[in-house]
Design an enzyme around this catalytic site. Structure first.
Site, PDB file in Angstrom:
ATOM      1  N   GLU A  65       0.858  -1.189   0.000  1.00  0.00           N
ATOM      2  CA  GLU A  65       0.000   0.000   0.000  1.00  0.00           C
ATOM      3  C   GLU A  65       0.892   1.236   0.000  1.00  0.00           C
ATOM      4  OE1 GLU A  65      -2.818   0.304   3.228  1.00  0.00           O
ATOM      5  OE2 GLU A  65      -3.550   2.271   2.540  1.00  0.00           O
TER       6      GLU A  65
ATOM      7  N   ASN B 242      -4.425   4.902  -2.092  1.00  0.00           N
ATOM      8  CA  ASN B 242      -5.610   5.508  -1.484  1.00  0.00           C
ATOM      9  C   ASN B 242      -6.176   6.608  -2.372  1.00  0.00           C
ATOM     10  OD1 ASN B 242      -5.816   4.290   1.352  1.00  0.00           O
ATOM     11  ND2 ASN B 242      -3.645   4.813   1.158  1.00  0.00           N
TER      12      ASN B 242
ATOM     13  N   GLU C  14      -8.022   2.107  -3.203  1.00  0.00           N
ATOM     14  CA  GLU C  14      -8.675   1.999  -1.889  1.00  0.00           C
ATOM     15  C   GLU C  14      -9.511   3.248  -1.621  1.00  0.00           C
ATOM     16  OE1 GLU C  14      -6.165   1.008   1.410  1.00  0.00           O
ATOM     17  OE2 GLU C  14      -5.369  -0.777   0.442  1.00  0.00           O
TER      18      GLU C  14
ATOM     19  N   ASP D 180     -12.131   0.845   1.996  1.00  0.00           N
ATOM     20  CA  ASP D 180     -11.215   1.035   3.128  1.00  0.00           C
ATOM     21  C   ASP D 180     -11.994   1.337   4.408  1.00  0.00           C
ATOM     22  OD1 ASP D 180      -8.789   1.303   4.408  1.00  0.00           O
ATOM     23  OD2 ASP D 180      -8.046   2.874   3.100  1.00  0.00           O
TER      24      ASP D 180
ATOM     25  N   GLU E 144      -6.172  -4.681   8.643  1.00  0.00           N
ATOM     26  CA  GLU E 144      -5.024  -3.794   8.831  1.00  0.00           C
ATOM     27  C   GLU E 144      -4.858  -3.499  10.313  1.00  0.00           C
ATOM     28  OE1 GLU E 144      -6.037  -0.202   6.654  1.00  0.00           O
ATOM     29  OE2 GLU E 144      -7.341   0.453   8.278  1.00  0.00           O
TER      30      GLU E 144
HETATM   31  P1  C2E Z   1      -5.432   4.052   5.863  1.00  0.00           P
HETATM   32  O1  C2E Z   1      -5.585   4.017   4.385  1.00  0.00           O
HETATM   33  O2  C2E Z   1      -6.460   3.375   6.692  1.00  0.00           O
HETATM   34  O3  C2E Z   1      -3.975   3.486   6.125  1.00  0.00           O
HETATM   35  C1  C2E Z   1      -3.609   2.745   7.262  1.00  0.00           C
HETATM   36  C2  C2E Z   1      -2.891   3.601   8.278  1.00  0.00           C
HETATM   37  O4  C2E Z   1      -2.594   2.798   9.416  1.00  0.00           O
HETATM   38  C3  C2E Z   1      -1.538   4.134   7.803  1.00  0.00           C
HETATM   39  O5  C2E Z   1      -1.355   5.376   8.462  1.00  0.00           O
HETATM   40  C4  C2E Z   1      -0.568   3.104   8.347  1.00  0.00           C
HETATM   41  O6  C2E Z   1       0.739   3.604   8.514  1.00  0.00           O
HETATM   42  C5  C2E Z   1      -1.213   2.779   9.670  1.00  0.00           C
HETATM   43  N1  C2E Z   1      -0.887   1.444  10.150  1.00  0.00           N
HETATM   44  C6  C2E Z   1      -0.575   0.339   9.441  1.00  0.00           C
HETATM   45  N2  C2E Z   1      -0.357  -0.719  10.239  1.00  0.00           N
HETATM   46  C7  C2E Z   1      -0.539  -0.281  11.491  1.00  0.00           C
HETATM   47  C8  C2E Z   1      -0.454  -0.921  12.783  1.00  0.00           C
HETATM   48  O7  C2E Z   1      -0.162  -2.110  12.918  1.00  0.00           O
HETATM   49  N3  C2E Z   1      -0.717  -0.146  13.866  1.00  0.00           N
HETATM   50  C9  C2E Z   1      -1.043   1.179  13.751  1.00  0.00           C
HETATM   51  N4  C2E Z   1      -1.262   1.867  14.861  1.00  0.00           N
HETATM   52  N5  C2E Z   1      -1.132   1.800  12.565  1.00  0.00           N
HETATM   53  C10 C2E Z   1      -0.879   1.080  11.453  1.00  0.00           C
HETATM   54  P2  C2E Z   1      -0.868   6.666   7.687  1.00  0.00           P
HETATM   55  O8  C2E Z   1       0.184   6.307   6.689  1.00  0.00           O
HETATM   56  O9  C2E Z   1      -0.559   7.691   8.719  1.00  0.00           O
HETATM   57  O10 C2E Z   1      -2.145   7.110   6.860  1.00  0.00           O
HETATM   58  C11 C2E Z   1      -3.303   7.591   7.488  1.00  0.00           C
HETATM   59  C12 C2E Z   1      -4.416   7.751   6.498  1.00  0.00           C
HETATM   60  O11 C2E Z   1      -4.161   8.786   5.567  1.00  0.00           O
HETATM   61  C13 C2E Z   1      -4.631   6.509   5.638  1.00  0.00           C
HETATM   62  O12 C2E Z   1      -5.376   5.574   6.379  1.00  0.00           O
HETATM   63  C14 C2E Z   1      -5.361   7.090   4.450  1.00  0.00           C
HETATM   64  O13 C2E Z   1      -6.746   7.184   4.711  1.00  0.00           O
HETATM   65  C15 C2E Z   1      -4.790   8.475   4.349  1.00  0.00           C
HETATM   66  N6  C2E Z   1      -3.794   8.515   3.260  1.00  0.00           N
HETATM   67  C16 C2E Z   1      -2.496   8.153   3.264  1.00  0.00           C
HETATM   68  N7  C2E Z   1      -1.932   8.339   2.058  1.00  0.00           N
HETATM   69  C17 C2E Z   1      -2.898   8.820   1.254  1.00  0.00           C
HETATM   70  C18 C2E Z   1      -2.971   9.220  -0.133  1.00  0.00           C
HETATM   71  O14 C2E Z   1      -1.989   9.133  -0.897  1.00  0.00           O
HETATM   72  N8  C2E Z   1      -4.162   9.674  -0.588  1.00  0.00           N
HETATM   73  C19 C2E Z   1      -5.272   9.743   0.212  1.00  0.00           C
HETATM   74  N9  C2E Z   1      -6.416  10.217  -0.333  1.00  0.00           N
HETATM   75  N10 C2E Z   1      -5.252   9.386   1.500  1.00  0.00           N
HETATM   76  C20 C2E Z   1      -4.084   8.929   2.025  1.00  0.00           C
HETATM   77 CA    CA Z   2      -5.861   2.527   2.887  1.00  0.00          CA
HETATM   78 CA    CA Z   3      -7.874   1.682   6.466  1.00  0.00          CA
HETATM   79 CA    CA Z   4      -8.013   5.240   7.960  1.00  0.00          CA
END
Ligand code: C2E
Ligand code: CA
Ligand code: CA
Ligand code: CA
Length: 286
Positions: free
Chosen positions: A58, A125, A157, A187, A244
């Protein structure tokens, strides 16, 4: 023989450096960052819940702020949406992620006993409001072919809540994207409303169980029941289920017992810079 990617990625150095206290990030900073391309992408492995085989990655956006350090997406995605910058950000993510993924696939093709490019996909995403922008997806499709990738290797996603804003237009675009070959994932499943209705009506390939349930599975019976129900619902509709936020072995075992298909989480692999995975492949097979 399956290479155990679970063990392999557990110790990869995380790209999630603790962000320095981010008091205020503002729209102008974000606009500048996007125009200058100061957005980087990290990748989190996605793994087969049973055998431990790698099934994909991802892509997750990070804002590289010159003074404030690495800013996590929760602090700027909403702002990008509100400021009309989200589609530019999405393009930046694809522009980085596609060449990296293509490089990874080319590297991995040289090894025996590892998944081939047909078994691996890249998840990106997409903000649901982008579904109203047909040009964006023309652009994405073009970027895929320019990078030697086929749309069936890409999973988009979408977050559940957003997909409901304009269900008719969303369904129309999702159907067109699916017909073009893109896989679609819903998602954060379980956090919005009318989830079931959407699943039946929209051409999704995958349901992603929100990490709020997965991370509390070991303490909360309710969370376990929700997870079980989502997996059963997904399977009864012919969709794959991905969990996840897996942080411990106990939770992984629980998901295996429920026949969850794919798994992601810090225990299996943290989001890390693209080079980490290319280097890992090279070192692993020297
Ligand atoms: P998401 O798509 O639900 O991504 C999962 C988030 O959970 C990611 O945070 C990931 O680093 C984190 N995560 C994964 N495994 C674990 C775990 O075992 N424990 C915990 N505590 N966290 C875990 P991240 O990278 O901070 O991203 C947060 C949200 O931001 C994402 O949630 C997504 O909705 C959004 N996002 C990130 N990149 C993009 C993008 O390029 N475009 C868009 N539109 N949204 C994005
Ligand atoms: Ca995601
Ligand atoms: Ca998610
Ligand atoms: Ca999320």
């Amino acid at each position: 023989v399956n290479i155990d990617f679970k063990a392999a990625f557990r110790n990869t150095r995380s790209a999630d450096l603790q962000p320095r206290a981010v008091r205020s990030v503002n729209e102008d900073d974000l606009r500048t960052a996007i125009h200058q391309g100061n957005i980087s992408v990290v990748y989190q492995p996605k793994i087969e819940c049973h055998g431990g085989k790698l099934t994909g990655f991802e892509a997750l956006a990070r804002w590289e702020h010159p003074e404030k350090g690495l800013i996590p997406p929760d602090l700027f995605i909403g702002m990008a949406e509100a400021q009309g910058l989200i589609d530019s950000l999405t393009i930046l993510v694809f522009e980085q992620a596609l060449p990296w993924f293509n490089q990874f696939l080319q590297q991995i093709a040289g090894y025996h006993n590892l998944p081939t490019s047909n078994d691996l996909h890249l998840s990106v995403n997409i903000s649901a409001r982008s579904l109203l922008n047909a040009e964006l997806f023309e652009h994405i499709h073009e970027l895929c072919s320019n990078n030697g990738l086929d749309s069936h290797q890409i999973m988009l996603e979408l977050t559940e809540t957003g997909a409901m804003d304009d269900p008719v237009a969303s369904l129309d675009m999702l159907t067109r994207l699916r017909m073009r070959g893109f896989h679609l994932s819903i998602d954060d499943f379980g956090t919005g409303f009318s989830s079931m209705v959407q699943l039946v009506r929209m051409p999704f390939s995958e349901v992603k169980i929100d990490k709020s349930f997965v991370m509390t599975a070991h303490t909360s019976r309710e969370s376990r029941l929700v997870i079980k129900a989502i997996i059963e619902l997904a399977h009864s509709l012919g969709l794959q289920a991905t969990a996840e936020g897996i942080e411990d072995m106990q939770t992984l075992q629980f998901l295996q017992e429920l026949n969850c298909d794919h798994a992601q989480g810090y225990m299996l692999g943290r989001p890390a810079q693209g080079d980490t995975f290319i280097d890992w492949l090279q070192q692993r097979h020297q």
